[in-house]
Design a protein around this motif. Sequence first.
Motif, PDB file in Angstrom:
ATOM      1  N   GLU A 258     -23.809  58.031  36.843  1.00  0.00           N
ATOM      2  CA  GLU A 258     -24.939  58.898  37.134  1.00  0.00           C
ATOM      3  C   GLU A 258     -25.344  58.764  38.594  1.00  0.00           C
ATOM      4  N   LEU A 259     -25.857  59.852  39.174  1.00  0.00           N
ATOM      5  CA  LEU A 259     -26.439  59.849  40.514  1.00  0.00           C
ATOM      6  C   LEU A 259     -27.898  60.261  40.394  1.00  0.00           C
ATOM      7  N   VAL A 260     -28.795  59.507  41.032  1.00  0.00           N
ATOM      8  CA  VAL A 260     -30.226  59.815  41.003  1.00  0.00           C
ATOM      9  C   VAL A 260     -30.635  60.238  42.403  1.00  0.00           C
ATOM     10  N   LEU A 261     -31.153  61.453  42.520  1.00  0.00           N
ATOM     11  CA  LEU A 261     -31.497  62.053  43.807  1.00  0.00           C
ATOM     12  C   LEU A 261     -32.998  62.282  43.864  1.00  0.00           C
ATOM     13  N   GLY A 262     -33.618  61.804  44.930  1.00  0.00           N
ATOM     14  CA  GLY A 262     -35.062  61.987  45.035  1.00  0.00           C
ATOM     15  C   GLY A 262     -35.578  61.730  46.432  1.00  0.00           C
ATOM     16  N   ALA A 263     -36.915  61.675  46.503  1.00  0.00           N
ATOM     17  CA  ALA A 263     -37.691  61.301  47.691  1.00  0.00           C
ATOM     18  C   ALA A 263     -38.799  62.281  48.006  1.00  0.00           C
ATOM     19  N   THR A 264     -39.041  63.322  47.180  1.00  0.00           N
ATOM     20  CA  THR A 264     -40.173  64.186  47.459  1.00  0.00           C
ATOM     21  C   THR A 264     -41.468  63.442  47.135  1.00  0.00           C
ATOM     22  N   SER A 265     -42.527  63.821  47.815  1.00  0.00           N
ATOM     23  CA  SER A 265     -43.827  63.183  47.617  1.00  0.00           C
ATOM     24  C   SER A 265     -44.902  64.220  47.899  1.00  0.00           C
ATOM     25  N   ARG A 266     -45.700  64.535  46.896  1.00  0.00           N
ATOM     26  CA  ARG A 266     -46.723  65.569  47.054  1.00  0.00           C
ATOM     27  C   ARG A 266     -47.973  65.188  46.272  1.00  0.00           C
ATOM     28  N   GLU A 267     -49.127  65.638  46.769  1.00  0.00           N
ATOM     29  CA  GLU A 267     -50.410  65.346  46.143  1.00  0.00           C
ATOM     30  C   GLU A 267     -51.142  66.647  45.855  1.00  0.00           C
ATOM     31  N   ASP A 268     -50.420  67.584  45.223  1.00  0.00           N
ATOM     32  CA  ASP A 268     -50.965  68.905  44.964  1.00  0.00           C
ATOM     33  C   ASP A 268     -51.542  69.061  43.568  1.00  0.00           C
ATOM     34  N   GLY A 269     -51.480  68.006  42.754  1.00  0.00           N
ATOM     35  CA  GLY A 269     -52.024  68.077  41.408  1.00  0.00           C
ATOM     36  C   GLY A 269     -51.196  68.884  40.427  1.00  0.00           C
ATOM     37  N   ARG A 270     -49.999  69.299  40.815  1.00  0.00           N
ATOM     38  CA  ARG A 270     -49.141  70.109  39.941  1.00  0.00           C
ATOM     39  C   ARG A 270     -48.119  69.192  39.274  1.00  0.00           C
ATOM     40  N   PRO A 271     -48.206  69.004  37.965  1.00  0.00           N
ATOM     41  CA  PRO A 271     -47.372  68.002  37.292  1.00  0.00           C
ATOM     42  C   PRO A 271     -45.924  68.427  37.060  1.00  0.00           C
ATOM     43  N   GLY A 272     -45.637  69.716  37.136  1.00  0.00           N
ATOM     44  CA  GLY A 272     -44.290  70.176  36.844  1.00  0.00           C
ATOM     45  C   GLY A 272     -43.343  70.035  38.023  1.00  0.00           C
ATOM     46  N   ALA A 275     -39.730  74.253  42.462  1.00  0.00           N
ATOM     47  CA  ALA A 275     -38.471  74.778  42.992  1.00  0.00           C
ATOM     48  C   ALA A 275     -38.274  74.338  44.436  1.00  0.00           C
ATOM     49  N   GLU A 276     -39.361  74.291  45.205  1.00  0.00           N
ATOM     50  CA  GLU A 276     -39.262  73.868  46.607  1.00  0.00           C
ATOM     51  C   GLU A 276     -38.714  72.449  46.713  1.00  0.00           C
ATOM     52  N   GLY A 277     -39.204  71.551  45.861  1.00  0.00           N
ATOM     53  CA  GLY A 277     -38.741  70.170  45.900  1.00  0.00           C
ATOM     54  C   GLY A 277     -37.275  70.053  45.537  1.00  0.00           C
ATOM     55  N   VAL A 278     -36.854  70.788  44.506  1.00  0.00           N
ATOM     56  CA  VAL A 278     -35.452  70.752  44.093  1.00  0.00           C
ATOM     57  C   VAL A 278     -34.559  71.293  45.206  1.00  0.00           C
ATOM     58  N   HIS A 279     -34.970  72.408  45.796  1.00  0.00           N
ATOM     59  CA  HIS A 279     -34.191  72.998  46.889  1.00  0.00           C
ATOM     60  C   HIS A 279     -34.062  72.028  48.057  1.00  0.00           C
ATOM     61  N   ARG A 280     -35.181  71.403  48.415  1.00  0.00           N
ATOM     62  CA  ARG A 280     -35.161  70.491  49.556  1.00  0.00           C
ATOM     63  C   ARG A 280     -34.268  69.292  49.304  1.00  0.00           C
ATOM     64  N   LEU A 281     -34.363  68.727  48.099  1.00  0.00           N
ATOM     65  CA  LEU A 281     -33.547  67.559  47.781  1.00  0.00           C
ATOM     66  C   LEU A 281     -32.059  67.890  47.850  1.00  0.00           C
ATOM     67  N   LEU A 282     -31.660  68.998  47.267  1.00  0.00           N
ATOM     68  CA  LEU A 282     -30.242  69.364  47.280  1.00  0.00           C
ATOM     69  C   LEU A 282     -29.774  69.694  48.700  1.00  0.00           C
ATOM     70  N   HIS A 283     -30.607  70.384  49.448  1.00  0.00           N
ATOM     71  CA  HIS A 283     -30.255  70.715  50.836  1.00  0.00           C
ATOM     72  C   HIS A 283     -30.061  69.463  51.668  1.00  0.00           C
TER      73      HIS A 283
END
Length: 393
Positions: A258-272, A275-283
């Motif tokens: 398995e590969l675990v990809l991450g590092a986004t960090s946001r304080e917008d109160g949106r629990p879901g 799309a922006e985070g997924v796009h940024r991580l893959l890019h």
Amino acid sequence: MHVIVVGAGIIGLATAWELRGRGASVTLIDPAPGEGASYAAAGMIAPAAEIAWGQSPLFPLMRTSADLYPDFASRLTAETGHDLGETQTETLVCAGDRADLATLRDLRALQAEAGSEVELITGSRARDLEPALSPGVSGAVRIPGDHAVDPRRITGALLSLLDDDIVREEATGLVRVSGRTVGVALADGRSLAADQVVVAAGEAVGTIAGVPDLPLRAVHGDIIRLRTDPSAPPLLTRTIRGLVAGRPVYIVPRPDGELVLGATSREDGRPGVLAEGVHRLLHDAERLVPGILDAEVTEITARARPGSPDDLPFVGRTDPGCVVSTGYFRHGVLLTPLGARFGADLVCGSDSPWLPAGAPAALAPRRFSEAAQSNESPSPRLVAAMTTARKEP
């Protein structure tokens, strides 16, 4: 002694296990054990790579907890027989371009000053070590002492030991008598009595009546899990962290492919998942490891981590019957052995000479309210306390 632990994430489970090992009977309260922030975490045991400017009080805590990890993991494996998904391979922190490399050079100097073993290497040398790295990687910092575990495997191992002691219900408040916590009220109307209570409910601490107000913030992160062709050689053998146009990104390979990809960090109160985070991580991951786009996406998750104003956790006693252990932000997995051991020390009334000097005061739950009452900023005091040389565990 009977102890109630509110919260069955990695901190609450590990604290309950530590307490049970000291002879206490333990009850955990959590409607969804193991499904909070630790469910999404990548599990990097990275006391060097996690060093950041303005967070010097964290350095000795991270190093102490990393030093405790081998014993913590070996004891848990011996007791459960579970594979914890440990990887002992090193970490490479890669620069996406020359500007990112300049930042890495400065960060490497800070890491070395903090006593970490780090080496600045060229992009070509990094590709010799990990051929899947992009030709555009302009350099890297090699950190042999930063490893990884699988948090889901750790919580699974702990749950196998503690599952019979879990009440799958929401805690709504503390039961207090004459200023002392004596139990926990549940959403179904019941109250459970205890000699001591540990509140380790992450960001949900603020929803439990009777817990002192803590300046916690919910920091959400998006995590993508992927798998490569099982018949092909592994895409990566080391944890790859990096900067791409100044943005952090990491890819953690698991022993099972398995590969675990991450590092986004946001304080917008949106629990879901955004799309922006997924796009940024893959890019950004593609900039460092182009072959990751050939992997199959198996899961996308978002979770909130509890953060404090100074990014130090809140661990301490709030009344004669209650200990709080929360606010671990993105360091919850790394700080698990320290948080569990210190939390158990507090419950049992034991000294903690193994902690870095000044740590109990720096982690005190009321440190900000006390500073406000005395009209002083906590930062200089905390930094001075925590940068004192730590005692060996």
